[in-house]
Scaffold this motif. Structure first.
Motif, PDB file in Angstrom:
ATOM      1  N   ALA A   2      -2.008  -5.574   6.379  1.00 41.25           N
ATOM      2  CA  ALA A   2      -2.556  -4.411   6.336  1.00 41.25           C
ATOM      3  C   ALA A   2      -2.678  -3.203   5.347  1.00 41.25           C
ATOM      4  CB  ALA A   2      -2.204  -2.898   7.516  1.00 41.25           C
ATOM      5  N   VAL A   3      -3.830  -2.800   4.408  1.00 41.72           N
ATOM      6  CA  VAL A   3      -2.757  -2.528   2.692  1.00 41.72           C
ATOM      7  C   VAL A   3      -3.507  -0.758   2.816  1.00 41.72           C
ATOM      8  CG1 VAL A   3      -3.919  -2.985  -0.267  1.00 41.72           C
ATOM      9  CG2 VAL A   3      -3.845  -4.620   1.643  1.00 41.72           C
ATOM     10  N   TYR A   4      -2.690  -0.145   2.240  1.00 44.84           N
ATOM     11  CA  TYR A   4      -2.517   1.443   2.204  1.00 44.84           C
ATOM     12  C   TYR A   4      -2.063   1.682   0.559  1.00 44.84           C
ATOM     13  CZ  TYR A   4      -1.089   1.085   7.462  1.00 44.84           C
ATOM     14  OH  TYR A   4      -1.342   0.576   8.615  1.00 44.84           O
ATOM     15  N   ARG A   5      -3.080   2.974   0.256  1.00 49.05           N
ATOM     16  CA  ARG A   5      -2.096   3.503  -0.987  1.00 49.05           C
ATOM     17  C   ARG A   5      -1.994   4.785  -1.120  1.00 49.05           C
ATOM     18  NH1 ARG A   5      -6.648   6.649  -4.948  1.00 49.05           N
ATOM     19  NH2 ARG A   5      -4.533   6.775  -6.590  1.00 49.05           N
ATOM     20  N   GLN A   6      -1.056   4.166  -1.312  1.00 48.96           N
ATOM     21  CA  GLN A   6       0.100   5.546  -1.090  1.00 48.96           C
ATOM     22  C   GLN A   6       0.119   6.722  -2.339  1.00 48.96           C
ATOM     23  OE1 GLN A   6       2.867   5.791   0.844  1.00 48.96           O
ATOM     24  NE2 GLN A   6       4.502   6.612  -0.288  1.00 48.96           N
ATOM     25  N   GLY A   7      -0.814   6.423  -3.213  1.00 48.37           N
ATOM     26  CA  GLY A   7      -0.877   7.631  -4.122  1.00 48.37           C
ATOM     27  C   GLY A   7      -0.929   7.059  -5.445  1.00 48.37           C
ATOM     28  N   GLY A   8      -1.484   7.516  -6.394  1.00 51.05           N
ATOM     29  CA  GLY A   8      -1.624   6.639  -7.848  1.00 51.05           C
ATOM     30  C   GLY A   8      -1.780   5.687  -8.028  1.00 51.05           C
TER      31      GLY A   8
ATOM     32  N   SER B  90      -0.972 -13.907  -7.838  1.00 53.86           N
ATOM     33  CA  SER B  90      -1.785 -15.051  -8.128  1.00 53.86           C
ATOM     34  C   SER B  90      -2.976 -13.293  -7.948  1.00 53.86           C
ATOM     35  CB  SER B  90      -1.929 -15.607  -7.061  1.00 53.86           C
ATOM     36  OG  SER B  90      -1.757 -15.262  -5.992  1.00 53.86           O
ATOM     37  N   LEU B  91      -2.906 -12.782  -7.949  1.00 55.95           N
ATOM     38  CA  LEU B  91      -4.404 -11.739  -7.869  1.00 55.95           C
ATOM     39  C   LEU B  91      -4.661 -11.648  -9.048  1.00 55.95           C
ATOM     40  CD1 LEU B  91      -4.174 -10.297  -4.183  1.00 55.95           C
ATOM     41  CD2 LEU B  91      -5.473 -11.963  -4.860  1.00 55.95           C
ATOM     42  N   PHE B  92      -3.671 -11.279  -9.524  1.00 59.82           N
ATOM     43  CA  PHE B  92      -3.737 -10.492 -10.721  1.00 59.82           C
ATOM     44  C   PHE B  92      -3.577 -11.685 -12.155  1.00 59.82           C
ATOM     45  CE2 PHE B  92      -2.059  -7.573  -8.326  1.00 59.82           C
ATOM     46  CZ  PHE B  92      -2.499  -6.052  -8.286  1.00 59.82           C
ATOM     47  N   GLN B  93      -3.509 -12.962 -12.102  1.00 57.83           N
ATOM     48  CA  GLN B  93      -3.521 -13.615 -13.017  1.00 57.83           C
ATOM     49  C   GLN B  93      -5.226 -13.567 -13.719  1.00 57.83           C
ATOM     50  OE1 GLN B  93      -2.447 -17.067 -11.295  1.00 57.83           O
ATOM     51  NE2 GLN B  93      -0.024 -16.355 -11.286  1.00 57.83           N
ATOM     52  N   THR B  94      -6.076 -13.376 -12.880  1.00 57.09           N
ATOM     53  CA  THR B  94      -7.799 -12.965 -13.010  1.00 57.09           C
ATOM     54  C   THR B  94      -7.440 -11.936 -14.392  1.00 57.09           C
ATOM     55  OG1 THR B  94      -7.949 -14.484 -11.995  1.00 57.09           O
ATOM     56  CG2 THR B  94      -9.507 -13.463 -13.352  1.00 57.09           C
TER      57      THR B  94
ATOM     58  N   LEU C   8     -11.327   7.320  -3.079  1.00 59.54           N
ATOM     59  CA  LEU C   8     -11.451   6.502  -4.309  1.00 59.54           C
ATOM     60  C   LEU C   8     -11.804   5.048  -3.644  1.00 59.54           C
ATOM     61  CD1 LEU C   8     -11.884   6.326  -7.850  1.00 59.54           C
ATOM     62  CD2 LEU C   8      -8.662   6.174  -7.766  1.00 59.54           C
ATOM     63  N   THR C   9     -10.337   4.205  -3.149  1.00 58.52           N
ATOM     64  CA  THR C   9     -10.662   3.450  -3.019  1.00 58.52           C
ATOM     65  C   THR C   9     -10.941   2.563  -1.505  1.00 58.52           C
ATOM     66  OG1 THR C   9      -8.606   3.097  -1.650  1.00 58.52           O
ATOM     67  CG2 THR C   9      -8.559   2.390  -4.458  1.00 58.52           C
ATOM     68  N   GLY C  10     -10.785   3.613  -0.614  1.00 58.20           N
ATOM     69  CA  GLY C  10     -11.499   3.046   0.397  1.00 58.20           C
ATOM     70  C   GLY C  10     -10.458   2.659   1.818  1.00 58.20           C
ATOM     71  N   LEU C  11      -9.444   3.100   0.811  1.00 58.93           N
ATOM     72  CA  LEU C  11      -8.114   2.405   2.077  1.00 58.93           C
ATOM     73  C   LEU C  11      -7.855   3.255   2.902  1.00 58.93           C
ATOM     74  CD1 LEU C  11      -6.579   0.055  -1.180  1.00 58.93           C
ATOM     75  CD2 LEU C  11      -7.679  -0.581   1.135  1.00 58.93           C
ATOM     76  N   PRO C  12      -7.020   2.660   3.861  1.00 64.18           N
ATOM     77  CA  PRO C  12      -6.239   4.147   5.247  1.00 64.18           C
ATOM     78  C   PRO C  12      -5.103   4.251   3.520  1.00 64.18           C
ATOM     79  CG  PRO C  12      -6.001   2.064   6.026  1.00 64.18           C
ATOM     80  CD  PRO C  12      -6.751   1.514   4.548  1.00 64.18           C
TER      81      PRO C  12
ATOM     82  N   VAL D  58      -8.477  -3.373  -8.234  1.00 65.79           N
ATOM     83  CA  VAL D  58      -7.083  -3.688  -7.088  1.00 65.79           C
ATOM     84  C   VAL D  58      -6.781  -3.783  -5.694  1.00 65.79           C
ATOM     85  CG1 VAL D  58      -4.690  -2.928  -7.296  1.00 65.79           C
ATOM     86  CG2 VAL D  58      -5.572  -3.259  -9.570  1.00 65.79           C
ATOM     87  N   ALA D  59      -7.816  -2.575  -5.443  1.00 65.17           N
ATOM     88  CA  ALA D  59      -7.898  -2.593  -4.096  1.00 65.17           C
ATOM     89  C   ALA D  59      -8.722  -3.610  -3.426  1.00 65.17           C
ATOM     90  CB  ALA D  59      -8.564  -0.966  -3.502  1.00 65.17           C
ATOM     91  N   GLN D  60      -9.647  -4.091  -3.864  1.00 65.06           N
ATOM     92  CA  GLN D  60     -10.376  -4.994  -3.597  1.00 65.06           C
ATOM     93  C   GLN D  60      -9.533  -6.265  -3.483  1.00 65.06           C
ATOM     94  OE1 GLN D  60     -14.166  -4.846  -5.197  1.00 65.06           O
ATOM     95  NE2 GLN D  60     -14.748  -2.942  -5.014  1.00 65.06           N
ATOM     96  N   ARG D  61      -8.892  -6.463  -4.534  1.00 66.81           N
ATOM     97  CA  ARG D  61      -8.333  -7.981  -4.665  1.00 66.81           C
ATOM     98  C   ARG D  61      -7.349  -7.530  -3.023  1.00 66.81           C
ATOM     99  NH1 ARG D  61      -7.577  -9.429 -10.895  1.00 66.81           N
ATOM    100  NH2 ARG D  61      -9.602  -9.421 -11.671  1.00 66.81           N
ATOM    101  N   LEU D  62      -6.547  -7.275  -2.948  1.00 67.77           N
ATOM    102  CA  LEU D  62      -5.857  -7.426  -2.221  1.00 67.77           C
ATOM    103  C   LEU D  62      -6.823  -6.766  -0.771  1.00 67.77           C
ATOM    104  CD1 LEU D  62      -2.880  -3.875  -3.765  1.00 67.77           C
ATOM    105  CD2 LEU D  62      -2.404  -6.359  -3.946  1.00 67.77           C
ATOM    106  N   THR D  63      -7.194  -6.503  -0.923  1.00 66.75           N
ATOM    107  CA  THR D  63      -7.959  -6.406   0.823  1.00 66.75           C
ATOM    108  C   THR D  63      -8.147  -7.770   0.888  1.00 66.75           C
ATOM    109  OG1 THR D  63      -8.657  -4.430   0.639  1.00 66.75           O
ATOM    110  CG2 THR D  63      -9.153  -5.101   1.989  1.00 66.75           C
ATOM    111  N   SER D  64      -8.457  -8.610  -0.298  1.00 70.82           N
ATOM    112  CA  SER D  64      -9.228  -9.786   0.209  1.00 70.82           C
ATOM    113  C   SER D  64      -7.458 -10.827   1.175  1.00 70.82           C
ATOM    114  CB  SER D  64      -9.024 -10.622  -1.098  1.00 70.82           C
ATOM    115  OG  SER D  64      -8.292 -10.408  -2.176  1.00 70.82           O
ATOM    116  N   LEU D  65      -6.601 -10.022   0.890  1.00 71.69           N
ATOM    117  CA  LEU D  65      -5.411 -10.846   1.807  1.00 71.69           C
ATOM    118  C   LEU D  65      -5.464 -11.064   2.956  1.00 71.69           C
ATOM    119  CD1 LEU D  65      -2.844  -9.323  -1.000  1.00 71.69           C
ATOM    120  CD2 LEU D  65      -3.479 -12.102  -0.394  1.00 71.69           C
ATOM    121  N   LYS D  66      -6.278 -10.148   4.077  1.00 75.31           N
ATOM    122  CA  LYS D  66      -6.182  -9.637   4.759  1.00 75.31           C
ATOM    123  C   LYS D  66      -7.479 -11.567   5.187  1.00 75.31           C
ATOM    124  CE  LYS D  66      -6.535  -6.053   6.770  1.00 75.31           C
ATOM    125  NZ  LYS D  66      -7.903  -4.835   7.284  1.00 75.31           N
ATOM    126  N   GLU D  67      -8.014 -11.713   4.702  1.00 69.70           N
ATOM    127  CA  GLU D  67      -8.453 -12.851   4.774  1.00 69.70           C
ATOM    128  C   GLU D  67      -8.015 -14.845   4.641  1.00 69.70           C
ATOM    129  OE1 GLU D  67     -11.513 -14.092   1.899  1.00 69.70           O
ATOM    130  OE2 GLU D  67     -12.807 -11.469   1.401  1.00 69.70           O
TER     131      GLU D  67
END
Length: 704
Positions: A356-362, A386-390, A285-289, A341-350
């Motif tokens: 490293a970001v992973y989807r554990q499930g659900g 702060s990513l979730f304030q928007t 779904l998210t493309g994350l590991p 959510v996956a995209q916002r968390l991945t932006s932290l890598k910049e």
């Protein structure tokens, strides 16, 4: 020296003048030529009308040809019968007519063996120039011809092997120049035979692989055979082709004269492997590991941090009230939120490459921050919040979502991946107990306690004796005929105190507390009992799929229990299908042993939710499987998401190539069913056909 030569010459002249001596030498020479040599020698007299009569034959001719002393004076036709005599007559006439020696070959069968020979006919003329005799010298060339035939056959075999080989085969000389190639080479490289000849082989190799290929070539020229290598060649069009390459020395008379290069196009194979590897190690779904990737990566991070004496942090994050949003707005909106959510968390890598970001499930995500400290990890946690304030804009609506985050630190909170995840999960539970929407670091005084969980556990322990458990059945429909012969048994709990409790809430609790063992036994007994009831009503071709958790595979008597349930209810073992859950795949050795025993009984085995969680390609080879079940998360977006469509198609093709059946879960639209039909998926289940219903409703709607 000159005086000696002159003396020898004088002696030779005297010998020649001595007529007796000359006749003696002539007789000796004739004896050697006519009787000692192994060739067959004949002298044929030429009569008027081109009649040829035998007047002499040497000892070899008497022994090996069909003539004797009585043949002398007879014609060719009188000695040699049939067409062969006519053939010889033509050759003798030709020699007389041309008045010069002629050479011809023939073959005949003697004593059951085919003999090949080569003859020279030399005409002998008198002083008037009239041909009086013909001398025939015949040599046996059978061995030579057989060797020639063997060489010709070998060449034809070689040519057939080259021409029909699906791999490219190229012969190259010591200067790396292409001498020739088989037809498959033209297809792989795009060049014609004319274009390839005299081309340097290295000009076909991608520049980054040139050094490796040239070194292999040099080693092969020195007689050092190496293993296959994988490299890329450049197609005439400029496209890069992945090939598996093997080099073999060309040995002629013990010397290496060049190299055979064998290439196999593995481009499609690599692409398929990449897709399957992506399925195994990434969330669809998210493309994350995914968890499989996390399990491997965190082990490496622990080893690396231990080696370099570094600290790393692990964040366990889930979304507050996600279940409410998912239930109220639908799975589509829920999936959109997870992607965002996956995209916002991945932006932290910049900001920090060590994240490293992973989807554990659900709705659960895990972040690993390498080479950090508590203060820096806290900064990352603040950035996460702060990513979730928007707000999230989903289907033209704004949604405010907050995360809860639990944090553990290596090595303080654990020395292995399992302990670190558990510590972060404990901290996460503490966050939820204290109002959600913030983060906490793990501490040992945290107690993972929950009054609601305790109440749920208390009620669950008495669910069986209170007869509160139910089995619902969801049909698995044949996509080609519309018939239904198989169902999945799904556990339901109607608690007298709490009402209907979601399986997502009580099944994990049952596994954690060990209650899954008696509950699982109840499910097996109940499913077999229901099959017996349907069998007594004439429905003998029905099968039921039962999910087994990893905890159940730890039962020492699991196989015996299932066997007794089947026997006591007088049903066929093939009517039971065991679905392996993710947890069951973790202890491979024990699980395979149990599954093999179940397979021996006759029970069917399937993999549930293939492509997610712990499902690994290696299990397909090692486990005794019958069916792959495509997880509903893949099926949901096959019409709108090319990746989901590609993954679903790949799973179906993979299953068929391994001889497995395929069942697609979560089919809700006729268009989805049609897509699956086109991809040759045999069965499907989902709300398009029926939601899970009690056995009584199955009988009314499907067992008429």
């Amino acid at each position: 020296m000159n005086r000696i030569n002159q003396q020898l010459q004088s002696e030779l002249e005297l010998d020649i003048k001595d007529k007796n001596y000359s006749n003696k030498m002539t007789l000796i020479i004739n004896e050697i030529i006519l009787n000692v040599v192994s060739d067959l020698v004949y002298l044929m007299k030429v009569d008027h009308g081109n009649t040829f009569r035998y007047v002499y034959a040497n000892e070899a001719a008497y022994k090996r040809a069909n003539i004797n002393e009585h043949s002398m004076g007879l014609t060719i036709q009188e000695v040699i019968p049939g067409e062969f005599a006519n053939y010889l007559q033509e050759q003798y006439e030709k020699a007389v007519t041309l008045n010069e020696p002629i050479v011809f070959q023939d073959n005949l069968v003697m004593n059951g063996k085919e003999i090949y020979s080569e003859s020279i006919l030399t005409p002998i003329n008198d002083d008037a120039g009239q041909c009086r005799y013909v001398v025939s010298v015949t040599r046996d060339i059978t061995d030579k011809m057989q060797e020639k035939f063997r060489m010709l056959e070998s060449q034809q075999r070689y040519k057939s092997l080259m021409d029909h080989n699906m791999d490219a085969v190229i012969s190259v000389n010591e200067s790396r120049t292409i001498l020739n190639a088989n037809p498959s080479t033209y297809g792989i490289t795009g060049y014609t035979e004319k274009e390839l000849t005299h081309l340097l082989f290295l000009s076909l190799v991608a520049s980054e692989h040139g050094k490796k290929v040239d070194q292999l070539f040099q080693d092969t020229l020195q007689g050092k055979t190496k293993d296959n290598i994988t490299c890329q060649i450049v197609h005439k069009s400029g496209m890069l082709i992945d090939v598996q390459l093997k080099m073999i020395p060309i040995v002629v008379n013990v010397e290496i004269k060049g190299v055979y290069i064998i290439m196999r196009d593995i481009t499609e194979q690599l692409r398929s492997n990449e897709v399957l590897k992506f399925i195994t190690y990434h969330d669809h779904l998210t493309g994350l590991p995914n968890r499989s990737s996390l399990k491997e990566d965190i082990h490496q991070v622990v080893s690396k941090s231990k080696e370099h004496d570094q600290i790393f942090g692990l964040m366990y994050l889930d979304l507050d009230r996600f279940k409410f949003l998912n239930d109220s707005m639908g799975h589509y909106v829920g999936d959109l939120l997870l992607k965002e959510v996956a995209q916002r968390l991945t932006s932290l890598k910049e900001i920090n490459q060590n994240i490293a970001v992973y989807r554990q499930g659900g709705d659960e995500f895990i972040l690993i921050i390498e080479d950090t400290n508590r203060c820096q990890t806290q900064d990352v946690a603040d950035q996460v919040l702060s990513l979730f304030q928007t707000p999230f804009l989903l289907t033209s609506q704004e949604f405010y979502v907050t995360p809860s985050v639990g944090i553990s630190m290596y090595p303080k909170d654990g020395l292995d991946e399992e302990t670190l995840i558990k510590s972060a999960d404990t901290a996460l539970s503490n966050v939820k107990d204290r109002g959600r929407g913030h983060y906490q670091f793990y501490s040992q005084d945290m107690q993972k306690g929950d009054s609601q969980t305790m109440l749920l556990e208390t009620c669950l322990r008495r669910a069986i004796e209170k007869d509160e458990l139910l089995l619902y059945y969801q049909p698995q429909v044949d996509l080609y005929t519309g018939e239904v012969y198989s169902y999945e048994a799904l556990l339901r709990w109607n608690c007298g105190l709490l009402g209907f409790v979601s399986p997502a809430d009580f099944i994990p609790l049952a596994e954690e507390t060990g209650l899954i063992i008696p509950i699982g036994e109840w499910v097996i007994e109940e499913a077999c009992l229901q099959l017996n009831k349907w069998r007594s009503k004439g429905h003998t071709n029905i099968s039921v799929a039962i999910n087994l958790s990893g905890r159940q595979f730890q039962q020492p008597n699991l196989v015996e229990f299932i066997k007794n349930a089947i026997t006591s209810n007088n049903i066929d073992p093939s009517q039971i299908e065991i679905e392996i859950t993710e947890g069951a795949m973790q202890d491979t050795r024990e699980t395979i042993g149990i599954l093999n025993k179940l397979k021996e009984i006759g029970v069917q085995i399937s993999v549930d939710d293939f492509g997610t969680g712990y499902s690994s390609l290696s299990y397909l080879k090692r486990f005794p499987l019958n069916t792959l079940k495509i997880d509903q998360s893949f099926v949901r977006d096959v019409l709108s998401d090319e990746k989901d469509a590609a993954i679903t198609t790949t799973i179906i093709h993979l299953a068929h190539s391994l001889g497995f059946n395929v069942v697609a879960e979560g089919v809700e639209l006729e268009e989805q069913a049609e897509f699956l039909r086109r991809m040759d998926c045999e069965k499907a289940q989902g709300y398009l056909f029926s939601k899970p219903v009690p056995a009584s409703q199955i009988e009314k709607e499907f067992l008429k």
